[in-house]
Design a protein around this motif. Structure first.
Motif, mmCIF file in Angstrom:
data_model
loop_
_atom_site.group_PDB
_atom_site.id
_atom_site.type_symbol
_atom_site.label_atom_id
_atom_site.label_comp_id
_atom_site.label_asym_id
_atom_site.label_seq_id
_atom_site.Cartn_x
_atom_site.Cartn_y
_atom_site.Cartn_z
ATOM 1 N N GLY A 15 46.445 47.047 39.816
ATOM 2 C CA GLY A 15 45.010 47.062 39.594
ATOM 3 C C GLY A 15 44.274 47.417 40.866
ATOM 4 N N ASP A 18 36.969 47.024 42.126
ATOM 5 C CA ASP A 18 35.949 48.059 42.225
ATOM 6 C C ASP A 18 34.821 47.631 43.163
ATOM 7 N N ASP A 20 31.966 46.615 42.666
ATOM 8 C CA ASP A 20 31.201 45.457 42.205
ATOM 9 C C ASP A 20 32.009 44.166 42.254
ATOM 10 N N THR A 22 34.871 43.709 40.592
ATOM 11 C CA THR A 22 35.547 43.516 39.311
ATOM 12 C C THR A 22 36.971 44.046 39.394
ATOM 13 N N ILE A 23 37.915 43.280 38.857
ATOM 14 C CA ILE A 23 39.300 43.728 38.811
ATOM 15 C C ILE A 23 39.471 44.722 37.674
ATOM 16 N N ARG A 24 40.070 45.860 37.976
ATOM 17 C CA ARG A 24 40.321 46.905 36.993
ATOM 18 C C ARG A 24 41.821 47.124 36.853
ATOM 19 N N ASP A 25 42.240 47.380 35.622
ATOM 20 C CA ASP A 25 43.657 47.548 35.294
ATOM 21 C C ASP A 25 44.076 49.007 35.518
ATOM 22 N N SER A 52 35.277 52.993 36.854
ATOM 23 C CA SER A 52 34.469 52.431 35.774
ATOM 24 C C SER A 52 35.071 52.695 34.398
ATOM 25 N N PRO A 55 40.047 49.481 32.203
ATOM 26 C CA PRO A 55 39.791 48.167 31.588
ATOM 27 C C PRO A 55 39.524 47.097 32.643
ATOM 28 N N THR A 56 38.623 46.171 32.334
ATOM 29 C CA THR A 56 38.327 45.065 33.240
ATOM 30 C C THR A 56 39.273 43.904 32.972
ATOM 31 N N ASP A 58 39.891 39.595 33.696
ATOM 32 C CA ASP A 58 39.236 38.330 34.029
ATOM 33 C C ASP A 58 39.468 37.990 35.501
ATOM 34 N N SER A 59 38.430 37.580 36.176
ATOM 35 C CA SER A 59 38.515 37.296 37.613
ATOM 36 C C SER A 59 39.395 36.094 37.922
#
Length: 281
Positions: A15, A18, A20, A22-25, A52, A55-56, A58-59
């Motif tokens: 991952g 990003d 912001d 946010t963790i992205r897959d 962007s 997929p996001t 969960d933190s």
């Protein structure tokens, strides 16, 4: 970029973090973050991906070590003058190089497992470098060109095993969980000056270590070039570069970690870790 791996131990997915936070897959783009990904070609491909569109995640997901299948976990000892002095050790004329077993690598927030026979479990906040290109007998001026990125390393150390058990330092550096890495790998383009990173470490909220890579005896480019004179460096190799003063061994009297202790550490630009010490059954 900030590259990471998330999920259960042994089943991590690749991952990124990003802009912001946010963790992205990245699982639909690459299979994992290993040697091929860390090359200049692999990283350039990842930079072209629209974060962007991914997929996001969960933190609260568990973060694993940011690099998979590390073959060589190389460490440098006594690389800060104040640390050498506090441990009553001569300041080295050449880098002190040793190994940590790759099997000790865990995620940044995983428990530190205290061996049942441990009596001198110690902490060491460090900045590690990850190699992205094969290198052998590398000139110092070219050394940083093979760096994929930088990350936080906790060089957990059992001092009795390391110092008093008649052998190489690897004995006290390699027990399972003695190598937390992460939370992410920050690519080299986002660390313009690795010699200006601040490090810190607390135990149960009390500040123990506070330093800067500006005070390293042997800087990153020297270490990479030096080590490459003795071995071929390969993509995915991790080199952790020493700790500033403030370790438990250097306190008067010495103070060591006990079950239930919470260690937090981090470095500017590179993120932070948090571990609880648990007696290994």
């Amino acid at each position: 970029m900030k590259l990471l791996r998330f999920g259960a131990p042994g089943s991590e997915r690749p991952g990124l973090l990003d802009n912001d936070g946010t963790i992205r897959d990245l699982g639909g783009v690459i299979s994992d973050i290993g040697a091929k990904t860390l090359s200049s070609t692999g990283l350039e491909m990842l930079r072209s991906v629209d974060a962007s569109s991914l997929p996001t995640i969960d933190s609260n997901v568990r973060l694993g070590p940011p690099v998979a299948d590390v073959r060589h976990f190389i460490a440098v000892g006594l690389n800060y003058t104040d640390h050498a002095i506090e441990t009553n050790t001569p300041i080295p004329e050449e880098p002190v190089v040793f190994s940590k077993a790759p099997s000790c690598i865990v995620g940044p927030n995983d428990d530190v497992l205290m061996p049942p026979k441990s009596r001198m479990l110690d902490w060491e906040a460090e900045v590690a470098v990850v190699i992205g290109e094969s290198a052998f007998e590398l000139a110092e001026e070219d050394a940083l060109s093979v760096v994929a990125g930088y990350l936080v390393c906790h060089d957990v150390s059992e001092r009795e095993f390391q110092i008093h058990r008649s052998g190489q330092w690897i004995k006290g550096k390699s027990s399972p969980s003695f190598g937390p890495l992460g939370p992410w790998l920050v690519t080299a383009d986002e660390v313009p000056d690795p010699q200006s990173l601040d490090l810190w470490l607390t135990v149960n909220g009390d500040m123990r270590q506070s330093g800067s890579t500006a005070k390293m005896i042997f800087p990153f480019k020297y270490l990479i070039s030096y080590i490459s004179q003795f071995m071929a460096l390969e993509p995915g190799d991790v080199i952790t570069t020493g700790t500033p003063h403030g370790v438990g061994l250097g306190m008067k009297p010495p103070v060591f970690l006990q079950p239930g202790d919470v260690v937090e550490l981090g470095a500017s630009r590179l993120g932070r870790q948090r571990q609880t010490v648990v007696l290994r059954g």
